[in-house]
Design a protein around this motif. Structure first.
Motif, PDB file in Angstrom:
ATOM      1  N   ASN A  45      30.470  49.550  17.827  1.00  0.00           N
ATOM      2  CA  ASN A  45      30.191  50.780  18.569  1.00  0.00           C
ATOM      3  C   ASN A  45      29.789  51.931  17.656  1.00  0.00           C
ATOM      4  O   ASN A  45      29.109  52.864  18.084  1.00  0.00           O
ATOM      5  CB  ASN A  45      31.387  51.187  19.440  1.00  0.00           C
ATOM      6  N   PHE A  46      30.171  51.875  16.376  1.00  0.00           N
ATOM      7  CA  PHE A  46      29.800  52.958  15.476  1.00  0.00           C
ATOM      8  C   PHE A  46      28.405  52.768  14.882  1.00  0.00           C
ATOM      9  O   PHE A  46      27.861  53.671  14.255  1.00  0.00           O
ATOM     10  CB  PHE A  46      30.827  53.101  14.345  1.00  0.00           C
ATOM     11  N   ASP A  47      27.798  51.577  15.113  1.00  0.00           N
ATOM     12  CA  ASP A  47      26.455  51.312  14.616  1.00  0.00           C
ATOM     13  C   ASP A  47      25.826  50.206  15.453  1.00  0.00           C
ATOM     14  O   ASP A  47      25.695  49.066  15.001  1.00  0.00           O
ATOM     15  CB  ASP A  47      26.495  50.910  13.129  1.00  0.00           C
ATOM     16  N   PRO A  48      25.407  50.516  16.677  1.00  0.00           N
ATOM     17  CA  PRO A  48      24.823  49.485  17.546  1.00  0.00           C
ATOM     18  C   PRO A  48      23.652  48.775  16.867  1.00  0.00           C
ATOM     19  O   PRO A  48      22.745  49.407  16.326  1.00  0.00           O
ATOM     20  CB  PRO A  48      24.358  50.290  18.763  1.00  0.00           C
ATOM     21  N   GLY A  49      23.727  47.441  16.874  1.00  0.00           N
ATOM     22  CA  GLY A  49      22.668  46.652  16.274  1.00  0.00           C
ATOM     23  C   GLY A  49      22.738  46.534  14.766  1.00  0.00           C
ATOM     24  O   GLY A  49      21.837  45.966  14.150  1.00  0.00           O
ATOM     25  N   ASN A  50      23.798  47.066  14.157  1.00  0.00           N
ATOM     26  CA  ASN A  50      23.916  47.036  12.689  1.00  0.00           C
ATOM     27  C   ASN A  50      22.645  47.564  12.019  1.00  0.00           C
ATOM     28  O   ASN A  50      22.117  46.973  11.077  1.00  0.00           O
ATOM     29  CB  ASN A  50      24.231  45.634  12.171  1.00  0.00           C
ATOM     30  N   VAL A  51      22.171  48.681  12.513  1.00  0.00           N
ATOM     31  CA  VAL A  51      20.954  49.284  11.954  1.00  0.00           C
ATOM     32  C   VAL A  51      21.223  49.863  10.568  1.00  0.00           C
ATOM     33  O   VAL A  51      20.422  49.691   9.645  1.00  0.00           O
ATOM     34  CB  VAL A  51      20.406  50.380  12.888  1.00  0.00           C
ATOM     35  N   TYR A  52      22.384  50.524  10.429  1.00  0.00           N
ATOM     36  CA  TYR A  52      22.652  51.262   9.202  1.00  0.00           C
ATOM     37  C   TYR A  52      23.757  50.665   8.336  1.00  0.00           C
ATOM     38  O   TYR A  52      23.967  51.139   7.220  1.00  0.00           O
ATOM     39  CB  TYR A  52      23.046  52.709   9.542  1.00  0.00           C
ATOM     40  N   THR A  53      24.474  49.682   8.823  1.00  0.00           N
ATOM     41  CA  THR A  53      25.657  49.225   8.095  1.00  0.00           C
ATOM     42  C   THR A  53      25.722  47.719   7.951  1.00  0.00           C
ATOM     43  O   THR A  53      25.281  46.967   8.823  1.00  0.00           O
ATOM     44  CB  THR A  53      26.953  49.682   8.799  1.00  0.00           C
ATOM     45  N   ILE A  54      26.325  47.293   6.860  1.00  0.00           N
ATOM     46  CA  ILE A  54      26.733  45.917   6.635  1.00  0.00           C
ATOM     47  C   ILE A  54      28.254  45.929   6.507  1.00  0.00           C
ATOM     48  O   ILE A  54      28.790  46.645   5.649  1.00  0.00           O
ATOM     49  CB  ILE A  54      26.110  45.351   5.342  1.00  0.00           C
ATOM     50  N   PRO A  55      29.007  45.209   7.344  1.00  0.00           N
ATOM     51  CA  PRO A  55      30.469  45.189   7.181  1.00  0.00           C
ATOM     52  C   PRO A  55      30.836  44.559   5.843  1.00  0.00           C
ATOM     53  O   PRO A  55      30.294  43.522   5.468  1.00  0.00           O
ATOM     54  CB  PRO A  55      30.952  44.359   8.364  1.00  0.00           C
ATOM     55  N   TYR A  56      31.749  45.210   5.147  1.00  0.00           N
ATOM     56  CA  TYR A  56      32.092  44.794   3.786  1.00  0.00           C
ATOM     57  C   TYR A  56      33.494  44.185   3.726  1.00  0.00           C
ATOM     58  O   TYR A  56      33.675  43.037   3.338  1.00  0.00           O
ATOM     59  CB  TYR A  56      31.979  45.998   2.859  1.00  0.00           C
ATOM     60  N   ASN A  83      26.486  36.571   0.767  1.00  0.00           N
ATOM     61  CA  ASN A  83      26.628  35.166   0.445  1.00  0.00           C
ATOM     62  C   ASN A  83      28.090  34.756   0.610  1.00  0.00           C
ATOM     63  O   ASN A  83      29.001  35.500   0.252  1.00  0.00           O
ATOM     64  CB  ASN A  83      26.158  34.926  -0.997  1.00  0.00           C
ATOM     65  N   ALA A  84      28.358  33.573   1.137  1.00  0.00           N
ATOM     66  CA  ALA A  84      29.726  33.150   1.435  1.00  0.00           C
ATOM     67  C   ALA A  84      30.615  33.154   0.197  1.00  0.00           C
ATOM     68  O   ALA A  84      31.738  33.665   0.218  1.00  0.00           O
ATOM     69  CB  ALA A  84      29.715  31.760   2.072  1.00  0.00           C
ATOM     70  N   GLU A  85      30.117  32.581  -0.896  1.00  0.00           N
ATOM     71  CA  GLU A  85      30.940  32.477  -2.096  1.00  0.00           C
ATOM     72  C   GLU A  85      31.210  33.848  -2.703  1.00  0.00           C
ATOM     73  O   GLU A  85      32.330  34.145  -3.142  1.00  0.00           O
ATOM     74  CB  GLU A  85      30.269  31.566  -3.125  1.00  0.00           C
ATOM     75  N   VAL A  86      30.180  34.679  -2.713  1.00  0.00           N
ATOM     76  CA  VAL A  86      30.348  36.024  -3.273  1.00  0.00           C
ATOM     77  C   VAL A  86      31.290  36.847  -2.405  1.00  0.00           C
ATOM     78  O   VAL A  86      32.191  37.529  -2.902  1.00  0.00           O
ATOM     79  CB  VAL A  86      28.976  36.715  -3.403  1.00  0.00           C
ATOM     80  N   SER A  87      31.120  36.780  -1.085  1.00  0.00           N
ATOM     81  CA  SER A  87      31.980  37.523  -0.172  1.00  0.00           C
ATOM     82  C   SER A  87      33.434  37.100  -0.313  1.00  0.00           C
ATOM     83  O   SER A  87      34.354  37.931  -0.324  1.00  0.00           O
ATOM     84  CB  SER A  87      31.506  37.316   1.270  1.00  0.00           C
ATOM     85  N   ALA A  88      33.678  35.795  -0.427  1.00  0.00           N
ATOM     86  CA  ALA A  88      35.043  35.305  -0.617  1.00  0.00           C
ATOM     87  C   ALA A  88      35.614  35.792  -1.937  1.00  0.00           C
ATOM     88  O   ALA A  88      36.793  36.164  -2.022  1.00  0.00           O
ATOM     89  CB  ALA A  88      35.068  33.784  -0.557  1.00  0.00           C
ATOM     90  N   ALA A  89      34.791  35.785  -2.979  1.00  0.00           N
ATOM     91  CA  ALA A  89      35.268  36.257  -4.281  1.00  0.00           C
ATOM     92  C   ALA A  89      35.693  37.711  -4.219  1.00  0.00           C
ATOM     93  O   ALA A  89      36.686  38.115  -4.844  1.00  0.00           O
ATOM     94  CB  ALA A  89      34.171  36.065  -5.331  1.00  0.00           C
ATOM     95  N   ILE A  90      34.961  38.519  -3.443  1.00  0.00           N
ATOM     96  CA  ILE A  90      35.320  39.928  -3.298  1.00  0.00           C
ATOM     97  C   ILE A  90      36.678  40.060  -2.612  1.00  0.00           C
ATOM     98  O   ILE A  90      37.558  40.794  -3.065  1.00  0.00           O
ATOM     99  CB  ILE A  90      34.223  40.686  -2.526  1.00  0.00           C
ATOM    100  N   SER A  91      36.881  39.323  -1.513  1.00  0.00           N
ATOM    101  CA  SER A  91      38.168  39.400  -0.812  1.00  0.00           C
ATOM    102  C   SER A  91      39.303  38.820  -1.646  1.00  0.00           C
ATOM    103  O   SER A  91      40.434  39.314  -1.595  1.00  0.00           O
ATOM    104  CB  SER A  91      38.093  38.669   0.528  1.00  0.00           C
ATOM    105  N   ASN A  92      39.035  37.779  -2.408  1.00  0.00           N
ATOM    106  CA  ASN A  92      40.064  37.195  -3.257  1.00  0.00           C
ATOM    107  C   ASN A  92      40.444  38.125  -4.403  1.00  0.00           C
ATOM    108  O   ASN A  92      41.502  37.957  -5.010  1.00  0.00           O
ATOM    109  CB  ASN A  92      39.599  35.845  -3.804  1.00  0.00           C
ATOM    110  N   TYR A  93      39.587  39.086  -4.684  1.00  0.00           N
ATOM    111  CA  TYR A  93      39.888  40.113  -5.686  1.00  0.00           C
ATOM    112  C   TYR A  93      40.575  41.318  -5.044  1.00  0.00           C
ATOM    113  O   TYR A  93      41.569  41.831  -5.556  1.00  0.00           O
ATOM    114  CB  TYR A  93      38.604  40.560  -6.382  1.00  0.00           C
TER     115      TYR A  93
END
Length: 363
Positions: A128-139, A292-302
């Motif tokens: 709702n804060f960014d319909p269509g993900n025009v401006y944001t990528i969830p991190y 990327n799946a591996e990179v995203s997981a590495a970020i959360s694992n950190y």
């Protein structure tokens, strides 16, 4: 909400090494625009990305990544609106995104150019804060809890009353973040963290005034600083983003965290492409990389924050499953016990929150 609450579930321990991760998608990666520079500048929350992820990106693309940090959305906005620095990407929480759009600080992320955009969980698409993900990528996403060092102190109840109640024997620190601190007081009083009711906000202000006058009140601080104070046994309790606490718990199992029974806040942190970015092509290359799946997981694992990337879930560290505060349940969301911080409507309400915060910080 079910998808959101489940974004942390199940997976094996995995970290990115200095070697390159698996390819960023099944098609060609996003290329850097010819007129871009060779330095990517990112403005983000402190201690919020695995250095190995950054190092690998630099090596792969032959560029330099410079990261400056902030401790609150408000300080981030103030710096960007003041024109004090030329960044390519920023890392705002969901509830300030529309403020940034109205201030003309953002340009579209160009999700059609991001081949790894399809890795995201459905619960994070079209927010709702960014319909269509025009401006944001969830991190990453995170709940806020109360943490303690069991070697120094064991809380008798799982309640905000440990801080907001009449007892003044506990030494504690609060986050240096107005929506988190005011939100905690509102939840303790039984109100929404997004209330615009003047009488409810006045009650929260009076409660917080009493709280910061306590002998046990140590400071307002960022999440990593509060974690370090807990590790050093300098405080009994700290309001903290759960991910910041879990980073320490991975090294010291005396660190514990819980979600107070009266309720707490949750927010999604995003990556946005700034309108003034000197290097938009390079910035989009980085956005595709972190999806990327591996990179995203590495970020959360950190970071030990919640992960919005469905493809990354099998790679998540099992430690994320062991602390109750890391995984709000479906019932937490349905009951409103865990409540998203939303952007306040323009007008009087944000000014009231600002006045409360200024009043507290001046005491």
């Amino acid at each position: 909400m079910t998808l959101l609450a489940g974004a942390l579930l199940l997976g094996a321990c995995h970290r990115v090494a200095d070697s390159e991760p698996t390819p960023e998608g099944t098609t060609s990666p996003v290329t850097t625009a010819r007129n871009d520079g060779r330095t990517l500048r990112i403005f983000m929350w402190s201690d919020y990305i695995d250095p190995a992820v950054v190092k690998t990106f630099e090596k792969r693309h032959g560029v330099k990544v410079v990261i400056d940090t902030f401790e609150s959305n408000e300080s981030m906005l103030a710096k960007l609106q003041g024109g004090g620095a030329s960044y390519d990407l920023a890392n705002p929480s969901n509830y300030v995104v529309q403020t940034m759009v109205r201030a003309r600080l953002l340009q579209p992320v160009g999700k059609e150019e991001l081949h790894n955009f399809g890795n995201l969980a459905a619960g994070f698409l079209n927010p709702n804060f960014d319909p269509g993900n025009v401006y944001t990528i969830p991190y990453q996403f995170a709940a806020t809890g109360l943490a303690y060092n069991a070697g120094r102190y064991t809380p008798p109840v799982d309640s905000w009353a440990l801080i907001f109640g009449p007892d003044d024997r506990v030494k504690f620190a609060l986050l240096d973040d107005p929506r988190e601190v005011i939100g905690a007081a509102l939840k303790y009083l039984g109100y929404s963290v997004n209330t615009g009711r003047v009488e409810e906000l006045r009650e929260a202000r009076n409660l917080l005034r009493r709280t910061v006058r306590k002998k046990g009140f140590e400071s307002f601080a960022g999440g990593p600083e509060i974690r370090n104070k807990l590790l050093a046994a300098q405080i009994d309790l700290g309001q903290i983003y759960v991910g910041d606490l879990l980073q320490g718990a991975a090294e010291d199992d005396r660190l514990k965290v819980f979600l107070p029974r009266e309720g707490t806040t949750i927010s999604t942190d995003t990556l946005v492409l700034l309108r003034s970015s000197p290097n938009p092509g390079l910035a989009r290359t980085f956005l595709n990389y972190v999806l990327n799946a591996e990179v995203s997981a590495a970020i959360s694992n950190y970071t030990y924050y919640g992960n919005p990337n469905r493809a990354a879930r099998p790679l998540l560290d099992p430690l994320l499953l062991t602390q109750r505060g890391a995984m709000p349940t479906d019932e937490d969301f349905r009951s409103g016990r865990v409540e998203f911080i939303n952007e306040l409507p323009p007008g009087t309400t944000p000014r009231i929150y600002d006045r409360i915060w200024t009043d507290l910080k001046s005491r």
